[in-house]
Scaffold this motif. Structure first.
Motif, short mmCIF file in Angstrom:
data_model
loop_
_atom_site.label_atom_id
_atom_site.label_comp_id
_atom_site.label_asym_id
_atom_site.label_seq_id
_atom_site.Cartn_x
_atom_site.Cartn_y
_atom_site.Cartn_z
N VAL A 136 59.44 22.57 27.98
CA VAL A 136 59.73 21.26 27.73
C VAL A 136 61.26 21.14 28.15
CG1 VAL A 136 60.76 19.88 25.62
CG2 VAL A 136 58.49 21.14 25.58
N LEU A 137 62.15 22.29 28.19
CA LEU A 137 63.52 22.16 28.45
C LEU A 137 63.55 21.92 30.12
CD1 LEU A 137 66.11 22.47 26.65
CD2 LEU A 137 66.31 24.63 27.32
N GLU A 138 62.74 22.81 30.64
CA GLU A 138 62.80 22.34 32.32
C GLU A 138 62.23 21.12 32.67
OE1 GLU A 138 63.60 24.52 34.59
OE2 GLU A 138 64.56 25.74 32.97
N TYR A 139 61.38 20.43 31.81
CA TYR A 139 60.84 19.36 32.30
C TYR A 139 62.02 18.17 31.88
CZ TYR A 139 57.77 14.91 32.32
OH TYR A 139 57.33 13.93 32.74
N ILE A 140 62.85 18.18 30.74
CA ILE A 140 63.76 17.39 30.46
C ILE A 140 64.79 17.40 31.65
CG2 ILE A 140 65.85 16.91 28.68
CD1 ILE A 140 63.73 18.00 26.69
N LYS A 141 65.32 18.53 31.95
CA LYS A 141 66.31 18.75 33.18
C LYS A 141 65.93 18.11 34.47
CE LYS A 141 68.14 23.11 31.37
NZ LYS A 141 68.20 24.58 31.77
N ILE A 142 64.67 18.22 34.66
CA ILE A 142 64.01 17.44 36.03
C ILE A 142 64.03 16.04 35.74
CG2 ILE A 142 61.98 16.93 37.35
CD1 ILE A 142 60.98 20.21 36.63
N GLN A 143 63.61 15.55 34.62
CA GLN A 143 63.73 14.09 34.52
C GLN A 143 65.00 13.40 34.19
OE1 GLN A 143 60.73 12.07 34.70
NE2 GLN A 143 59.79 14.19 35.59
N VAL A 144 65.91 14.03 33.44
CA VAL A 144 67.18 13.63 33.14
C VAL A 144 68.33 14.54 33.85
CG1 VAL A 144 68.62 12.45 31.60
CG2 VAL A 144 66.15 12.61 31.00
N PRO A 145 68.55 14.24 34.91
CA PRO A 145 69.49 15.38 35.55
C PRO A 145 70.80 15.12 35.01
CG PRO A 145 68.04 14.29 37.28
CD PRO A 145 67.82 13.56 36.30
N GLY A 146 71.61 16.33 34.71
CA GLY A 146 73.02 16.07 34.12
C GLY A 146 72.99 16.00 32.51
N LEU A 147 71.83 15.97 32.04
CA LEU A 147 72.08 15.66 30.67
C LEU A 147 72.45 17.10 29.92
CD1 LEU A 147 70.98 13.70 28.14
CD2 LEU A 147 69.07 15.15 27.96
N ALA A 148 73.64 16.70 29.29
CA ALA A 148 74.29 17.77 28.53
C ALA A 148 73.31 18.38 27.15
CB ALA A 148 75.50 17.48 28.28
#
Length: 666
Positions: free
Chosen positions: A519-531
C-alpha cells in the motif's frame, strides 16, 4: 571577641533572666559546623528523649508583642525603650512593625536590652541569602529560579520599606533617617530565617490575641542549633518559658540540632543562606501553565463549583522528590514516590486524549483520570512529558554551569554548587525512574517474573555510565523501583509501527506487513513527494487490525487482547458513516492516501498480498475508515524521548522523539 565567646556571653545573659541549658549541653565551635550545640564530650551517657536541652524565658523573647508593650493576665512583653508611633503600628501591621522594632533595637547598640543576643546574629553585610549576592555569586544559580524569586522578594520588601519610611516621615518620627534600606533588608532576613511561629507563646498570650499567621517570634539561644533534616525536636510552649525538647537519643560529642521542617535546598538557600549536601528532604517545585479553557483548568472550575472550599487550596504540590525523600507513605506507587500525585494527576489530564478526558473524576482533594482499562495511555504520556522536561532541565543546568569556575570562591558559591549539583542528581535519578516504567511498557513479549524483571533492570541500568552516581544513590534508585508497585503493573503496552503486527497470529504477521508495504509503495507512486507522517502510517496499520478483527474468518484465531482493544476503539470512537470531506488540520496526508487507496481496493490486491482473511467487500481502506483510523492513531499515540538516558553520557544529546501506539495489556 570570637563568635563562640559572644555566644557564651549570651548564655550568661539568658541565665540572668531565668534561662537555662541542660548540664549535658555545651556551646561549641569547629570549622565545619561553626558555632553549634552538642552533648559534652565527657558526659557519661547519651541524653534521652524528653530532655529539655534549652529553656528560653518569655521575658527575653522578641516579637510584635514587645513592640506594642502587650499586657494580659497571661503575660507582659516590654518594648524596652523602642517606641514606634501608634499610627505606624496600626497602618503598617504586625510584620512591618516587628521588622522596624528589630531595627530600632539594633540601632541602640550596647544600650539595647537585646544587645547580647543581637550581636551573636549575622550582622548587616554578612548574610548569605541570594538577596545579598553579587554577580559572581548569582552566576552559580543562573537559570535555577532562585534569582527570579529573590528579585520578586526584593521588589515586595522594597515597596513595603518605602511605605514604612513614608509613614514615619509623615509622623515626624525622630531618627527615621537611621532606619535605612540596608538595615531593613537585614532585619527582614533575620526574621525570615530565624523566627518561630507565635504558637511558641501559646501559654503567654491570650488565645484571642494569637493569630494563625502574621506574627513571628525570635527565641534567643533556642535559635542557635543548626538545622538537621528529620531531627526529632519539639519547641514546647510554657507559661514562663519556651523549651527545646530533644525527642531522640544523642550521644556524647554529637551535635544537638534544630529542625526547620522538611525544607528543600531552594528554601534553605533562599531563606537561610545555606544548603545541605545530599539533603534527604530535597525536592524541586514544578510550575505548570494551566489555561482556564484547558481540560485541567475547566476541571478545576468544576471542582470549585462542587466543593467551594477547594478555592482556598492555593498550594498545588507539584513536586519532583529526591529519591531519598523519607516523608512518603509506604503504599505510594513507585511513580508517586518521585513525582507527587498532584503533579502526576495534572500531567495525565494535560496530556490525556478526548477519550480519557471523558472519565475525569473530580473530588474535593483531587482531580484524576482513574486507572481503568485504556487509561494507562495518559500515564505513559505523563511519564514521557516528565522525561522530556527532566532532560531539558538537566541540559539547561549543565549548559549554564559550563563557564563557572572549577571551584567556588566563597561560602555563598559553595552552597550554590551544592544546590546545583543536588538538582542535577535529583533530575537524573527521577529520569531513570520515569524511563524505567516506559522501558517496561516497551518490553514486548517479555515475562514479568522476578528473573525477567531483573534482566530488564540490568538492561536499563547498563545505559548508566559507570561511576556516574555514587553507590548509595544507585542503590536507592533500585530500592524505589523494586520495593514499590508501579501504576502500570503490566509490561509491553507501547508499539512501534512494525511491532503492531506481533498482535496477530504468527501466520498472519508477514502477509499483513507485506500488505502494508505494498500500500505504501503504491501511494508513493501515485502521489510522488507526499510526506507521510507517523499518524498516517499508524492509521494504515490500525485499519488492517480492525479489518482483521471484523473478519468472521480471522476473529476466532485472534488473541483476546487484540479483539478487546479493537472492540474498545470501536466503542470509544464512533464508526464513520462515509467520507466527511472535512479537511482537519494535519489530516491532509491521510485524505490524499484514502483517495489513492480506493483505486487500489478495486483490484484483487488483498489476495496477492496474502491477506486472504479480508474479503473484497471490506471497507477498511475507504476514505471514511482511514479518517477514522487517523483519528484513533492521533489520540492513542504517545511521543517518547528517543534514547533518554543519553543525557547521562553526553551534555548535549539530540532531543529526538519516537511515536508509539498504546495497546492496553490488561
Amino acid at each position: 571577641m570570637h563568635s563562640l565567646d559572644l555566644h557564651k556571653e549570651l548564655e550568661k545573659w539568658s541565665a540572668s533572666h531565668g534561662g537555662s541549658m541542660h548540664d549535658a549541653v555545651v556551646i561549641a565551635h569547629d570549622e565545619q559546623r561553626g558555632v553549634h550545640m552538642q552533648v559534652k564530650s565527657d558526659w557519661p551517657k547519651a541524653i534521652e528523649p524528653e530532655t529539655r536541652a534549652i529553656s528560653t524565658p518569655l521575658s527575653i523573647t522578641m516579637s510584635y508583642y514587645n513592640a506594642i508593650d502587650y499586657k494580659s493576665t497571661k503575660g507582659s512583653y516590654s518594648s524596652h525603650d523602642v517606641k514606634l508611633p501608634q499610627a505606624f503600628i496600626e497602618t503598617m501591621g504586625s510584620e512591618e512593625t516587628f521588622a522596624f522594632f528589630l531595627m530600632g533595637h539594633y540601632l541602640r547598640g550596647e544600650d539595647g536590652f537585646w544587645y547580647p543576643y543581637l550581636r551573636t546574629l549575622p550582622q548587616p553585610g554578612h548574610l548569605n541569602t541570594p538577596l545579598f549576592f553579587d554577580q559572581e555569586d548569582a552566576d552559580w544559580i543562573e537559570g535555577m529560579g532562585v534569582i527570579e524569586a529573590s528579585h520578586f522578594r526584593y521588589a515586595i520588601w522594597d515597596k513595603k520599606y518605602e511605605e514604612c519610611i513614608t509613614k514615619l516621615d509623615e509622623l515626624d518620627f525622630e531618627g527615621s533617617e537611621n532606619y535605612t534600606w540596608e538595615l531593613y533588608l537585614w532585619a527582614s532576613t533575620i526574621i525570615t530565617s530565624r523566627a518561630f511561629s507565635a504558637k511558641v507563646l501559646a501559654d503567654g498570650v491570650e488565645a484571642s490575641d494569637l493569630p494563625e499567621s502574621g506574627i513571628s517570634v525570635l527565641l534567643p539561644l533556642i535559635d542557635l542549633p543548626n538545622h538537621r533534616p528529620l531531627a526529632k525536636v519539639e519547641w514546647r510552649a510554657g507559661t514562663k518559658d519556651v523549651g527545646l525538647i530533644i525527642r531522640e537519643n544523642i550521644r556524647p560529642r554529637e551535635e544537638i540540632s534544630n529542625n526547620y521542617g522538611p525544607r528543600n535546598n531552594e528554601q534553605l538557600l533562599m531563606n537561610y543562606g545555606f544548603c545541605i549536601v545530599d539533603n534527604p528532604t530535597d525536592y524541586r517545585i514544578i510550575k505548570l501553565g494551566v489555561g482556564k479553557d484547558s481540560p485541567l483548568g475547566m476541571a478545576r472550575e468544576r471542582q470549585i463549583q462542587m466543593f467551594p472550599a477547594a478555592a482556598n487550596n492555593n498550594d498545588e504540590h507539584y513536586y519532583i522528590f529526591n529519591i531519598f525523600y523519607p516523608l512518603l507513605s509506604p503504599y505510594r506507587p513507585m511513580e508517586h514516590s518521585v513525582f507527587s500525585p498532584a503533579l502526576f494527576d495534572a500531567l495525565t489530564i494535560m496530556h490525556g486524549n478526548e477519550r480519557e478526558h471523558r472519565s475525569i473524576t473530580i473530588e474535593e482533594s483531587s482531580i484524576t483520570i482513574p486507572q481503568t482499562y485504556g487509561n494507562g495511555r495518559c500515564t505513559l504520556a505523563a511519564l514521557a512529558q516528565l522525561s522530556h522536561e527532566l532532560i531539558a532541565h538537566i541540559m539547561q543546568l549543565q549548559d549554564s554551569g559550563r563557564d563557572l569556575p572549577s571551584e567556588p570562591k566563597n561560602v555563598r558559591q559553595m552552597f550554590c554548587k551544592i544546590y546545583r549539583d543536588g538538582l542535577i542528581t535529583m533530575d537524573k535519578a527521577a529520569l531513570i525512574i520515569a524511563t524505567w516504567t516506559i522501558a517496561r511498557a516497551r518490553a514486548l513479549n517479555r515475562g514479568e517474573e522476578w528473573a525477567d524483571t531483573k534482566f530488564l533492570l540490568e538492561e536499563h541500568f547498563s545505559q548508566i555510565p559507570k561511576g556516574h552516581f555514587s553507590d548509595h544513590v544507585l542503590s536507592q534508585i533500585k530500592v524505589r523501583i523494586l520495593e514499590r508497585t508501579s501504576l502500570l503493573p503490566k509490561n509491553g503496552q507501547l508499539f512501534r509501527i512494525g511491532e503492531l503486527y506481533s498482535l496477530l497470529p504468527e501466520e498472519m504477521q508477514a502477509p499483513a506487513q507485506a500488505c502494508f508495504s505494498s500500500v505504501l509503495e503504491y501511494i508513493k507512486i501515485q502521489v510522488p513527494g507526499l510526506a507521510i507522517d507517523p499518524h498516517s502510517l499508524f492509521s494504515l496499520v490500525v485499519g488492517i487490525l480492525v479489518a482483521t478483527c471484523q473478519s468472521p474468518q480471522a476473529r476466532p484465531k485472534l488473541s483476546p487482547r487484540l479483539t478487546k482493544w479493537v472492540d474498545f476503539l470501536l466503542e470509544q470512537y464512533p464508526a464513520p458513516t462515509g467520507f466527511d470531506g472535512d479537511h482537519a488540520v494535519g489530516r491532509e496526508n491521510i485524505d490524499a492516501m484514502g483517495q489513492v487507496v480506493s483505486d487500489l481496493m478495486a483490484r484483487a490486491w488483498l489476495d496477492e498480498a496474502g491477506v486472504t482473511w479480508i474479503g473484497p467487500e471490506s471497507t477498511w481502506m475507504e476514505p471514511g475508515w482511514l479518517q477514522w483510523a487517523w483519528k484513533v492513531a492521533k489520540e492513542e499515540m504517545v511521543l517518547l524521548p528517543l534514547e533518554p538516558l543519553q543525557v547521562l553520557v553526553t551534555e548535549n544529546p539530540p532531543m529526538q522523539k519516537q511515536a508509539v501506539m498504546y495497546v492496553p495489556n490488561e
